[in-house]
Structures are given as C-alpha cells and as structure tokens.
Design an enzyme around this catalytic site. Structure first.
Site, PDB file in Angstrom:
ATOM      1  N   CYS A   3     -18.777  17.714  -4.180  1.00 49.49           N
ATOM      2  CA  CYS A   3     -17.956  18.619  -4.997  1.00 49.49           C
ATOM      3  C   CYS A   3     -18.711  18.885  -6.291  1.00 49.49           C
ATOM      4  O   CYS A   3     -19.939  18.713  -6.337  1.00 49.49           O
ATOM      5  CB  CYS A   3     -16.557  18.047  -5.228  1.00 49.49           C
ATOM      6  SG  CYS A   3     -16.502  16.481  -6.120  1.00 49.49           S
ATOM      7  N   ARG A   9     -12.580  15.261  -5.837  1.00 49.26           N
ATOM      8  CA  ARG A   9     -12.478  15.588  -4.414  1.00 49.26           C
ATOM      9  C   ARG A   9     -13.422  14.796  -3.522  1.00 49.26           C
ATOM     10  O   ARG A   9     -12.991  14.198  -2.523  1.00 49.26           O
ATOM     11  CB  ARG A   9     -12.735  17.097  -4.208  1.00 49.26           C
ATOM     12  CG  ARG A   9     -11.639  17.976  -4.772  1.00 49.26           C
ATOM     13  CD  ARG A   9     -12.079  19.425  -4.878  1.00 49.26           C
ATOM     14  NE  ARG A   9     -13.092  19.612  -5.914  1.00 49.26           N
ATOM     15  CZ  ARG A   9     -13.678  20.764  -6.202  1.00 49.26           C
ATOM     16  NH1 ARG A   9     -13.349  21.844  -5.518  1.00 49.26           N
ATOM     17  NH2 ARG A   9     -14.565  20.846  -7.169  1.00 49.26           N
ATOM     18  N   ASP A 116     -10.055  22.759  -6.786  1.00 42.49           N
ATOM     19  CA  ASP A 116     -10.423  21.781  -7.810  1.00 42.49           C
ATOM     20  C   ASP A 116      -9.142  21.304  -8.509  1.00 42.49           C
ATOM     21  O   ASP A 116      -8.459  22.101  -9.162  1.00 42.49           O
ATOM     22  CB  ASP A 116     -11.373  22.473  -8.805  1.00 42.49           C
ATOM     23  CG  ASP A 116     -11.872  21.517  -9.876  1.00 42.49           C
ATOM     24  OD1 ASP A 116     -11.324  20.401  -9.994  1.00 42.49           O
ATOM     25  OD2 ASP A 116     -12.802  21.905 -10.603  1.00 42.49           O
TER      26      ASP A 116
HETATM   27  P1  4NP Z   1     -14.390  17.412  -8.699  1.00 49.02           P
HETATM   28  O1  4NP Z   1     -13.501  17.855  -9.955  1.00 49.02           O
HETATM   29  O2  4NP Z   1     -15.484  18.446  -8.574  1.00 49.02           O
HETATM   30  O3  4NP Z   1     -13.430  17.458  -7.548  1.00 49.02           O
HETATM   31  O4  4NP Z   1     -14.909  16.027  -9.012  1.00 49.02           O
HETATM   32  C1  4NP Z   1     -14.014  18.064 -11.226  1.00 49.02           C
HETATM   33  C2  4NP Z   1     -14.305  16.999 -12.029  1.00 49.02           C
HETATM   34  C3  4NP Z   1     -14.773  17.211 -13.321  1.00 49.02           C
HETATM   35  C4  4NP Z   1     -14.957  18.500 -13.770  1.00 49.02           C
HETATM   36  C5  4NP Z   1     -14.657  19.574 -12.953  1.00 49.02           C
HETATM   37  C6  4NP Z   1     -14.196  19.352 -11.670  1.00 49.02           C
HETATM   38  N1  4NP Z   1     -15.420  18.715 -15.102  1.00 49.02           N
HETATM   39  O5  4NP Z   1     -15.478  19.886 -15.501  1.00 49.02           O
HETATM   40  O6  4NP Z   1     -15.729  17.750 -15.808  1.00 49.02           O
END
Ligand code: 4NP
Length: 149
Positions: A3, A9, A116
C-alpha cells in the site's frame, strides 16, 4: 502486499493471508511505496481490527517497497491503482511487470481498489478488513498449499 504507508492496509493483508496459508512454504510480507513510516508498527486501528478477528499484526515493522522485492516474490499485490502505478514504475522487464496485480482483481466486485482508511474512522478499517479478507480467501484457495489442505 503493498500500500502507500505500510501501516494500515498492507499490514492487514499480510496478517490475513498469513492466517490462511502455510507460512512454512509460502513467504508473505508487506511494504509501502512511501517511506513516511519506516520502522513503525502498524496503525493502532489496523492492529485493533485484526485483533478483533483473532490476528496479531502488532509485531510487524513498516518498510519501503524495493526493487529487490521483484526477485524475492512471485506475486506483488497492490491495494490501489496509485500503488500499482508506483510499483510498475520500478519494473525493468516484463517478468517483473507480470508479477504486479491489484489485490481486488482477485474478487468480483464493483470496486477494484482497497480504499485508504488513514484519514477516516474505525468503520473504514472494518470495511478494509472485510475486503482484504475476501481477496485473501480466494488467493489462499488458489495457492496449492493452504492451511486447510
Ligand atoms: P496505508 O495508509 O497506505 O494503508 O498504510 C496510509 C498510511 C499513512 C499515510 C497515508 C496512507 N500517510 O499519509 O502518512
């Protein structure tokens, strides 16, 4: 399982798929295309929803996706199209390109991206868990060695 941040995720996807396959023979791991959270534990909301379903993801450590993953893994599942594009951009040949898939293309749904959940509430994490769980059930059944066989 890849991800953006490797804290929401893909840690869930790693934990869920590991719970459905023989981890002695199948290597399952996760990574993020961004490096914002390298070295961190998964998001507490992902840890909580996994725990609710009996899966412990609390010991996972965030890492960034690297080109070495193309040689270490046979299949690379992206959670959304943006992750998919970022992974594809790192490929250098057709063999690597062919390894990259969208996770939700494993199941027949109107959507093909795991949303997300980072800026949303707990229900988003529950929804994400259920989407990933469905896809991982299909993946585990496709792999020749699953825990039930
Ligand atoms: P992930 O979610 O891609 O599912 O781990 C996110 C975690 C952190 C961030 C964005 C999406 N961030 O902008 O820090």
């Amino acid at each position: 399982m890849v991800c953006l941040g490797n804290i929401c995720r893909s840690p869930l996807a790693e934990g869920i798929l590991k719970s459905k396959v023989s981890t002695n023979t199948i290597l399952v791991d996760s990574a993020g295309t961004a490096g914002y959270h390298i070295g961190n534990s998964p998001d507490i909301r992902s840890i909580a929803v996994a725990k609710k379903y009996g899966i412990d993801i609390s010991k996972q450590v965030c890492r960034k996706f690297s080109k070495k993953d193309f040689s270490d893994f046979d299949i690379i599942y992206a959670m959304d199209k943006s992750n998919y594009t970022n992974i594809i951009a790192k490929t250098t040949n057709k063999e690597e390109l062919n390894k990259v898939k969208l996770l939700l293309n494993e199941i027949d749904l109107k959507i093909n991206e795991v949303p997300d959940p980072y800026y949303g509430g707990d229900q988003g994490f529950e929804d994400v868990y259920n989407l990933i769980d469905k896809a991982c059930t299909v993946i585990a059944n496709k792999l020749t060695i699953s825990k039930d066989q």
